[in-house]
Design a protein around this motif. Sequence first.
Motif, mmCIF file in Angstrom:
data_model
loop_
_atom_site.group_PDB
_atom_site.id
_atom_site.type_symbol
_atom_site.label_atom_id
_atom_site.label_comp_id
_atom_site.label_asym_id
_atom_site.label_seq_id
_atom_site.Cartn_x
_atom_site.Cartn_y
_atom_site.Cartn_z
ATOM 1 N N UNK A 142 16.135 46.219 -13.897
ATOM 2 C CA UNK A 142 15.826 44.975 -13.458
ATOM 3 C C UNK A 142 16.830 43.896 -13.914
ATOM 4 N N UNK A 143 17.341 42.844 -13.454
ATOM 5 C CA UNK A 143 18.279 42.092 -13.794
ATOM 6 C C UNK A 143 17.996 40.643 -13.453
ATOM 7 N N UNK A 144 18.018 39.430 -14.444
ATOM 8 C CA UNK A 144 17.923 38.226 -13.862
ATOM 9 C C UNK A 144 19.126 37.685 -14.111
ATOM 10 N N UNK A 145 19.873 36.588 -13.360
ATOM 11 C CA UNK A 145 21.049 36.095 -13.442
ATOM 12 C C UNK A 145 21.323 34.855 -12.826
ATOM 13 N N UNK A 146 21.810 33.982 -13.728
ATOM 14 C CA UNK A 146 21.913 32.407 -13.378
ATOM 15 C C UNK A 146 23.077 31.979 -13.950
ATOM 16 N N UNK A 147 24.325 31.815 -13.135
ATOM 17 C CA UNK A 147 25.631 31.280 -13.718
ATOM 18 C C UNK A 147 26.215 32.498 -14.715
ATOM 19 N N UNK A 148 26.431 31.931 -15.745
ATOM 20 C CA UNK A 148 26.889 32.925 -16.860
ATOM 21 C C UNK A 148 25.986 33.712 -17.754
ATOM 22 N N UNK A 149 24.593 33.231 -17.353
ATOM 23 C CA UNK A 149 23.365 33.805 -18.166
ATOM 24 C C UNK A 149 22.905 35.105 -17.458
ATOM 25 N N UNK A 150 22.499 35.872 -18.114
ATOM 26 C CA UNK A 150 21.623 37.250 -17.497
ATOM 27 C C UNK A 150 20.755 37.965 -18.588
ATOM 28 N N UNK A 151 19.793 38.284 -18.154
ATOM 29 C CA UNK A 151 18.989 39.235 -18.940
ATOM 30 C C UNK A 151 18.519 40.556 -18.200
ATOM 31 N N UNK A 152 18.197 41.572 -19.108
ATOM 32 C CA UNK A 152 18.235 42.902 -18.582
ATOM 33 C C UNK A 152 16.693 43.217 -18.994
ATOM 34 N N UNK A 153 16.114 44.255 -18.306
ATOM 35 C CA UNK A 153 14.849 44.810 -18.748
ATOM 36 C C UNK A 153 15.550 46.162 -19.246
ATOM 37 N N UNK A 154 14.370 47.147 -19.790
ATOM 38 C CA UNK A 154 14.921 48.140 -21.009
ATOM 39 C C UNK A 154 15.223 49.237 -19.856
ATOM 40 N N UNK A 155 14.813 49.271 -18.453
ATOM 41 C CA UNK A 155 15.180 50.409 -17.754
ATOM 42 C C UNK A 155 14.208 51.305 -17.397
ATOM 43 N N UNK A 156 14.334 52.022 -16.374
ATOM 44 C CA UNK A 156 13.048 52.910 -15.810
ATOM 45 C C UNK A 156 13.937 54.015 -15.204
ATOM 46 N N UNK A 157 13.547 55.324 -15.598
ATOM 47 C CA UNK A 157 14.215 56.499 -15.115
ATOM 48 C C UNK A 157 13.446 56.833 -13.799
ATOM 49 N N UNK A 158 14.327 56.998 -12.762
ATOM 50 C CA UNK A 158 13.981 57.484 -11.453
ATOM 51 C C UNK A 158 14.872 58.970 -11.240
ATOM 52 N N UNK A 159 13.992 60.102 -11.062
ATOM 53 C CA UNK A 159 14.501 61.305 -10.888
ATOM 54 C C UNK A 159 14.089 61.763 -9.380
ATOM 55 N N UNK A 160 15.081 62.289 -8.647
ATOM 56 C CA UNK A 160 14.805 62.784 -7.426
ATOM 57 C C UNK A 160 15.353 64.452 -7.208
ATOM 58 N N UNK A 161 14.256 65.128 -7.306
ATOM 59 C CA UNK A 161 14.616 66.575 -7.321
ATOM 60 C C UNK A 161 13.440 67.289 -6.840
ATOM 61 N N UNK A 162 13.675 68.589 -6.307
ATOM 62 C CA UNK A 162 12.712 69.380 -5.970
ATOM 63 C C UNK A 162 12.594 70.547 -6.826
#
Length: 115
Positions: free
Chosen positions: A95-115
């Motif tokens: 996840x990202x939040x951005x305004x002009x030159x300022x931005x913040x990031x989330x920690x990330x979440x894994x998505x795995x697509x597999x059978x």
Amino acid sequence: QVQLVESGGGLVQPEGSLILSCAASADVFSRYTMGWYRQAPGKQRELVASIPIYLPITYADSVKGRFTISRDNAKNTVYLQMNSLKPEDTAVYYCNARRSSTEYWGQGTQVTVSS
């Protein structure tokens, strides 16, 4: 300190669906463009979808017609509904939040697509 709290990743079979959520503080959510990025192993981080406050939504070509980004202003939360998932969608989603030159990031979440 700005926090973006993500949830909703996991393992899903091809053609399945997942929804990712990202909760932000009210101050950030009301003034920042919110977006989702992803990074697959060995690849650069790429924009998946972006939802500004007033401007049109943007999607990567690879997810158009399959993914939908939305924001709930009452809950200060942005969502990424992912349908018809493919193995190539496997990545860590940020996840990202951005305004002009300022931005913040989330920690990330894994998505795995597999059978």
